[in-house]
Design a protein around this motif. Structure first.
Motif, mmCIF file in Angstrom:
data_model
loop_
_atom_site.group_PDB
_atom_site.id
_atom_site.type_symbol
_atom_site.label_atom_id
_atom_site.label_comp_id
_atom_site.label_asym_id
_atom_site.label_seq_id
_atom_site.Cartn_x
_atom_site.Cartn_y
_atom_site.Cartn_z
ATOM 1 N N UNK A 20 0.803 -1.219 0.000
ATOM 2 C CA UNK A 20 0.000 0.000 0.000
ATOM 3 C C UNK A 20 0.839 1.273 0.000
ATOM 4 N N UNK A 21 2.135 1.147 0.077
ATOM 5 C CA UNK A 21 2.991 2.315 0.122
ATOM 6 C C UNK A 21 2.993 3.034 -1.224
ATOM 7 N N UNK A 22 3.291 4.325 -1.211
ATOM 8 C CA UNK A 22 3.356 5.077 -2.455
ATOM 9 C C UNK A 22 4.595 4.723 -3.261
ATOM 10 N N UNK A 23 5.647 4.240 -2.621
ATOM 11 C CA UNK A 23 6.846 3.824 -3.342
ATOM 12 C C UNK A 23 6.527 2.567 -4.138
ATOM 13 N N UNK A 24 7.293 2.343 -5.185
ATOM 14 C CA UNK A 24 7.001 1.248 -6.093
ATOM 15 C C UNK A 24 7.893 0.040 -5.808
ATOM 16 N N UNK A 25 7.297 -1.149 -5.896
ATOM 17 C CA UNK A 25 8.066 -2.384 -5.745
ATOM 18 C C UNK A 25 9.026 -2.521 -6.915
ATOM 19 N N UNK A 26 10.157 -3.168 -6.663
ATOM 20 C CA UNK A 26 11.186 -3.341 -7.678
ATOM 21 C C UNK A 26 11.682 -4.787 -7.671
ATOM 22 N N UNK A 27 12.223 -5.212 -8.799
ATOM 23 C CA UNK A 27 12.856 -6.525 -8.894
ATOM 24 C C UNK A 27 14.112 -6.373 -9.738
ATOM 25 N N UNK A 28 15.120 -7.156 -9.398
ATOM 26 C CA UNK A 28 16.370 -7.055 -10.149
ATOM 27 C C UNK A 28 17.412 -7.999 -9.602
ATOM 28 N N UNK A 29 18.649 -7.624 -9.787
ATOM 29 C CA UNK A 29 19.731 -8.466 -9.313
ATOM 30 C C UNK A 29 21.077 -7.895 -9.675
ATOM 31 N N UNK A 30 22.087 -8.705 -9.430
ATOM 32 C CA UNK A 30 23.438 -8.258 -9.699
ATOM 33 C C UNK A 30 24.449 -9.324 -9.345
ATOM 34 N N UNK A 31 25.676 -8.883 -9.118
ATOM 35 C CA UNK A 31 26.776 -9.777 -8.786
ATOM 36 C C UNK A 31 27.111 -9.688 -7.309
ATOM 37 N N UNK A 32 27.573 -10.816 -6.763
ATOM 38 C CA UNK A 32 27.949 -10.932 -5.358
ATOM 39 C C UNK A 32 29.358 -11.501 -5.300
ATOM 40 N N UNK A 33 30.152 -11.018 -4.355
ATOM 41 C CA UNK A 33 31.427 -11.673 -4.061
ATOM 42 C C UNK A 33 31.430 -12.042 -2.588
ATOM 43 N N UNK A 34 31.529 -13.331 -2.304
ATOM 44 C CA UNK A 34 31.628 -13.825 -0.933
ATOM 45 C C UNK A 34 33.089 -13.975 -0.545
ATOM 46 N N UNK A 35 33.550 -13.199 0.416
ATOM 47 C CA UNK A 35 34.969 -13.177 0.757
ATOM 48 C C UNK A 35 35.430 -14.475 1.416
ATOM 49 N N UNK A 43 22.872 -12.595 -7.800
ATOM 50 C CA UNK A 43 21.839 -12.257 -6.825
ATOM 51 C C UNK A 43 20.575 -11.856 -7.566
ATOM 52 N N UNK A 44 19.449 -12.434 -7.182
ATOM 53 C CA UNK A 44 18.131 -12.024 -7.676
ATOM 54 C C UNK A 44 17.344 -11.585 -6.450
ATOM 55 N N UNK A 45 16.722 -10.416 -6.522
ATOM 56 C CA UNK A 45 16.023 -9.896 -5.346
ATOM 57 C C UNK A 45 14.820 -9.059 -5.724
ATOM 58 N N UNK A 46 13.939 -8.942 -4.756
ATOM 59 C CA UNK A 46 12.828 -8.021 -4.845
ATOM 60 C C UNK A 46 13.031 -6.928 -3.809
ATOM 61 N N UNK A 47 12.356 -5.822 -3.969
ATOM 62 C CA UNK A 47 12.397 -4.728 -2.994
ATOM 63 C C UNK A 47 10.972 -4.211 -2.872
ATOM 64 N N UNK A 48 10.321 -4.553 -1.752
ATOM 65 C CA UNK A 48 8.911 -4.247 -1.569
ATOM 66 C C UNK A 48 8.758 -3.234 -0.439
ATOM 67 N N UNK A 49 8.358 -1.979 -0.757
ATOM 68 C CA UNK A 49 8.160 -0.972 0.282
ATOM 69 C C UNK A 49 6.960 -1.325 1.162
ATOM 70 N N UNK A 50 7.160 -1.240 2.466
ATOM 71 C CA UNK A 50 6.084 -1.446 3.425
ATOM 72 C C UNK A 50 5.651 -0.089 3.982
ATOM 73 N N UNK A 51 6.626 0.735 4.327
ATOM 74 C CA UNK A 51 6.398 2.124 4.724
ATOM 75 C C UNK A 51 7.466 2.951 4.015
ATOM 76 N N UNK A 52 7.505 4.262 4.272
ATOM 77 C CA UNK A 52 8.552 5.095 3.667
ATOM 78 C C UNK A 52 9.941 4.697 4.165
#
Length: 161
Positions: A20-35, A43-52
């Motif tokens: 319900x937040x005004x911010x928009x959900x996002x999906x994407x990914x990238x590269x990870x290096x584990x030391x 990396x594949x991830x979502x980003x779901x705003x709950x509040x600001x």
């Protein structure tokens, strides 16, 4: 393990649909290096705003290791600090499920092993608004049976409205 991954992605879809937040959900990914692992992954991830200030960030990481299968399922929360419109720093905390397996042969004997462990993610990062898409950079410490420090960078694309 497959049930956990499937349940995680259903949870992502539910949150993206019902947020319900005004911010928009996002999906994407990238590269990870584990030391500690000493290898690169994706990396594949979502980003779901709950509040600001708070986002739910589920994700999946697969590391490219020749003899060992290593992957992670993560459920993180981001606390966003108010720093302006273009740059958004955040602190993160969440849960991690890590799994490894390998099958090799030594002196003619087949050796198989696998393991799964639950851990805690702690870290932080920065989201950069690039006008329509976002870039991110993040450092994360995994505490638990598979302890590791990783750096991740990538892009996020808006989904939904």
């Amino acid at each position: 393990m497959k049930k956990i991954i499937v349940a995680t992605f259903f949870f992502i879809g539910f949150l993206a649909y019902s947020q319900n937040s005004q911010a928009q959900a996002q999906i994407g990914g990238g590269l990870v290096f584990g030391f500690d692992i000493g290898t690169v992954g994706i990396n594949v991830r979502g980003d779901i705003p709950v509040t600001d200030e708070i986002d739910v960030v589920p994700g999946f990481i697969y590391y490219f290791e020749s003899n060992i299968n290593i992957f992670e399922v993560n459920a993180n929360g981001h606390y966003n600090f108010d720093a302006g419109d273009t740059v958004q720093p955040y602190a993160l905390a969440g849960l991690n499920i890590s799994h490894f397996s390998y099958d090799t042969e030594i002196l003619g004997f087949g050796i198989e092993a696998d393991g799964t462990d639950v851990g805690l993610n702690l870290g932080g990062g920065i989201n950069f608004d690039l006008g329509g898409i976002s870039a991110f950079a993040e450092g994360r410490l995994l505490l638990g049976g598979f302890e590791d420090f990783s750096l991740t960078g990538g892009v996020l694309f808006p989904i939904g409205n």
